[in-house]
Design an enzyme around this catalytic site. Structure first.
Site, PDB file in Angstrom:
ATOM      1  CG  ASP A 165      -9.543   0.563   2.200  1.00 36.69           C
ATOM      2  OD1 ASP A 165      -9.265  -0.007   1.138  1.00 36.69           O
ATOM      3  OD2 ASP A 165      -9.297   0.027   3.312  1.00 36.69           O
ATOM      4  CE  LYS A 207     -10.284  -2.201  10.365  1.00 40.85           C
ATOM      5  NZ  LYS A 207     -10.444  -1.918   8.929  1.00 40.85           N
ATOM      6  CD  GLU A 233      -9.343   3.141   6.133  1.00 41.95           C
ATOM      7  OE1 GLU A 233      -8.757   3.406   7.205  1.00 41.95           O
ATOM      8  OE2 GLU A 233      -9.064   2.150   5.447  1.00 41.95           O
ATOM      9  CE  LYS A 287      -6.361  -1.690   2.890  1.00 38.52           C
ATOM     10  NZ  LYS A 287      -7.655  -2.251   3.385  1.00 38.52           N
ATOM     11  CG  ASP A 332     -11.381   1.305   8.008  1.00 34.78           C
ATOM     12  OD1 ASP A 332     -12.383   1.556   7.297  1.00 34.78           O
ATOM     13  OD2 ASP A 332     -10.491   0.507   7.661  1.00 34.78           O
ATOM     14  N   GLY A 356      -3.194  -1.811   4.875  1.00 33.21           N
ATOM     15  CA  GLY A 356      -2.698  -3.172   5.088  1.00 33.21           C
ATOM     16  C   GLY A 356      -3.823  -4.181   5.024  1.00 33.21           C
ATOM     17  CB  SER A 404      -5.425  -1.232  11.734  1.00 31.90           C
ATOM     18  OG  SER A 404      -6.785  -1.515  11.548  1.00 31.90           O
ATOM     19  CE  LYS A 423      -7.892   1.152   9.632  1.00 31.68           C
ATOM     20  NZ  LYS A 423      -7.441   0.925   8.233  1.00 31.68           N
TER      21      LYS A 423
HETATM   22  O1  OSB Z   1      -9.915  -1.835   5.894  1.00 33.10           O
HETATM   23  O2  OSB Z   1      -7.922  -1.325   6.297  1.00 33.10           O
HETATM   24  C1  OSB Z   1      -8.808  -2.193   6.251  1.00 33.10           C
HETATM   25  C2  OSB Z   1      -7.440  -5.551   7.500  1.00 33.10           C
HETATM   26  C3  OSB Z   1      -8.110  -6.421   6.684  1.00 33.10           C
HETATM   27  C4  OSB Z   1      -9.003  -5.923   5.775  1.00 33.10           C
HETATM   28  C5  OSB Z   1      -9.232  -4.551   5.686  1.00 33.10           C
HETATM   29  C6  OSB Z   1      -8.545  -3.657   6.490  1.00 33.10           C
HETATM   30  C7  OSB Z   1      -7.652  -4.176   7.438  1.00 33.10           C
HETATM   31  C8  OSB Z   1      -6.928  -3.359   8.400  1.00 33.10           C
HETATM   32  C9  OSB Z   1      -5.635  -3.937   8.979  1.00 33.10           C
HETATM   33  O3  OSB Z   1      -7.329  -2.291   8.824  1.00 33.10           O
HETATM   34  C10 OSB Z   1      -4.427  -3.219   8.524  1.00 33.10           C
HETATM   35  C11 OSB Z   1      -3.166  -3.997   8.823  1.00 33.10           C
HETATM   36  O4  OSB Z   1      -2.775  -4.871   8.012  1.00 33.10           O
HETATM   37  O5  OSB Z   1      -2.562  -3.725   9.851  1.00 33.10           O
HETATM   38 MG    MG Z   2      -9.872   0.288   5.445  1.00 26.85          MG
END
Ligand code: OSB
Ligand code: MG
Length: 357
Positions: A226, A151, A201, A250, A176, A278, A123, A149
């Site tokens: 999520d 953001k 996402e 999660k 995401d 994550g 990510s 992924k």
């Molecule tokens: O939305 O998936 C998310 C990290 C912190 C808070 C929210 C998210 C995330 C990530 C990182 O996308 C995922 C990772 O731990 O590699």
């Molecule tokens: Mg997410």
């Protein structure tokens, strides 16, 4: 714990991760847990501060000295506390670690997980420019990550995605938004349908299941939820409403591994694929995520990356590494299957509290 590089999302920028590490002492064993709440309430309302308060004043007093034989018994006891799912999940993780250690079985075995290694991706946070983003993506691809992924947020969506898709026409790509859009502002996102994404996402607010339903009707690309899914009930409603076609799980977000498994089962019965999300966890939480992701309905790549993607120094002695087929091995030892690097933990510890009877 300082991150190797800052992680920026639509809700803010994180350079250091602050978390609560739980140790539960019982019958000569120690079970470890991690609370996924961060210092700031950006992803969710919980923070390390609220979790500390709920743990100290409610959850820990409710379980101290009690004979707890299962996660279900634990959830029954803490059901008197409304919400605060991340705080609840951290203690449940430590209990699972204890249950596994006591039986000398890994969490994967206790969960009847089927995989010994989990398909993973990375990510990537918002970067300063699309060019900088393309460079970061190519570095992770070189390291062997088979799914990327990105953001996104308003103003940093179509441009970023079109550059990355243009440079890497074949890669498995998803985005995401972390709830950064409304049904109105999400209309620009409809053009993402042209980029062959695995999913988009959480585009809309977390309590907007119905709005996600309306948006999914307009999209060919699958919407993945999520933040919106806090329980198996939510998962069932979202699926019945056709608010999404994929659900990210999660354990921290949903109050614990037991509820995470219930969501997995709900989705499996209904043909909705899962993947494990994550929260930039330490080795403790990463071990828990890997055990969860070994379950059969986790058919899409997880946001579980190698230790070196997050931390130069972790608090576990074990470091997770990426295999050449873009997988990470599920720990096989008792419980979480990791051991604590006490020296590293001490270095990072800001404050500590001990409770006992
Ligand atoms: O939305 O998936 C998310 C990290 C912190 C808070 C929210 C998210 C995330 C990530 C990182 O996308 C995922 C990772 O731990 O590699
Ligand atoms: Mg997410």
């Amino acid at each position: 714990m300082p991150l190797v590089s800052p992680f920026e999302t639509s809700f803010g920028r994180i350079s250091e991760r602050e978390c609560i590490v739980i140790s539960i002492f019982s019958e000569g064993l120690v079970g470890y847990g991690e609370c996924v709440a961060d210092r700031d309430p950006g992803y969710a309302y919980e923070t390390t501060g609220t979790a500390w308060h709920i743990l100290r004043d409610f959850l820990i007093p409710a379980i101290l000295g009690k004979d707890i034989k299962s996660a279900d018994e634990y959830q029954e006891i803490v059901s008197e506390v409304r919400g605060h799912l991340m705080a609840k999940a951290s203690l449940e993780m430590a209990l699972w670690d204890l249950f596994g250690k006591a039986q000398e079985k890994s969490l994967r075995t206790l969960f009847q997980g089927e995989r010994q290694k989990v398909d993973v991706g990375v990510s990537i946070g918002l970067q300063n420019s699309p060019q900088a983003l393309a460079k970061v993506v190519s570095e992770y691809l070189e390291q062997g990550y088979g799914r990327i992924k990105l953001k996104i947020k308003p103003g940093r969506d179509l441009g970023d995605v079109s550059i990355i898709r243009g440079s890497f026409p074949e890669i498995r790509l998803q985005v995401d938004a972390n709830s950064a859009y409304t049904l109105d502002t999400a209309q620009t996102l409809l053009q993402l349908d042209n980029f062959n994404l695995l999913m988009i996402e959480q585009p809309l607010f977390e309590d907007d299941l119905w709005e996600h339903h309306k948006l999914q009707l307009q999209f060919h690309t699958a919407i993945c939820l999520d933040e919106s899914i806090l329980s198996a009930r939510h998962a069932r409603s979202a699926i019945e409403m056709e608010a999404c076609r994929i659900i990210n799980i999660k354990a921290g977000r949903v109050g614990g591994l037991s509820e995470a498994i219930a969501i997995h089962d709900t989705c499996k019965e209904r043909g909705i694929p899962n993947w494990c999300g994550g929260m930039l966890e330490t080795g403790v939480g990463r071990a828990s995520n890997l055990a969860l992701a070994s379950l059969p309905n986790f058919t899409l790549p997880a946001d579980i990356s190698a230790t070196e993607r997050y931390y130069k120094q972790d608090i576990t002695n074990e470091n997770f590494v990426l295999n050449s087929d873009s997988t990470i091995n599920v720990p096989a030892g008792g419980g979480l299957g990791v051991t604590i690097n006490e020296k590293a933990l001490k270095t990072f510890t800001l404050t500590e509290a001990i409770y006992g009877k």
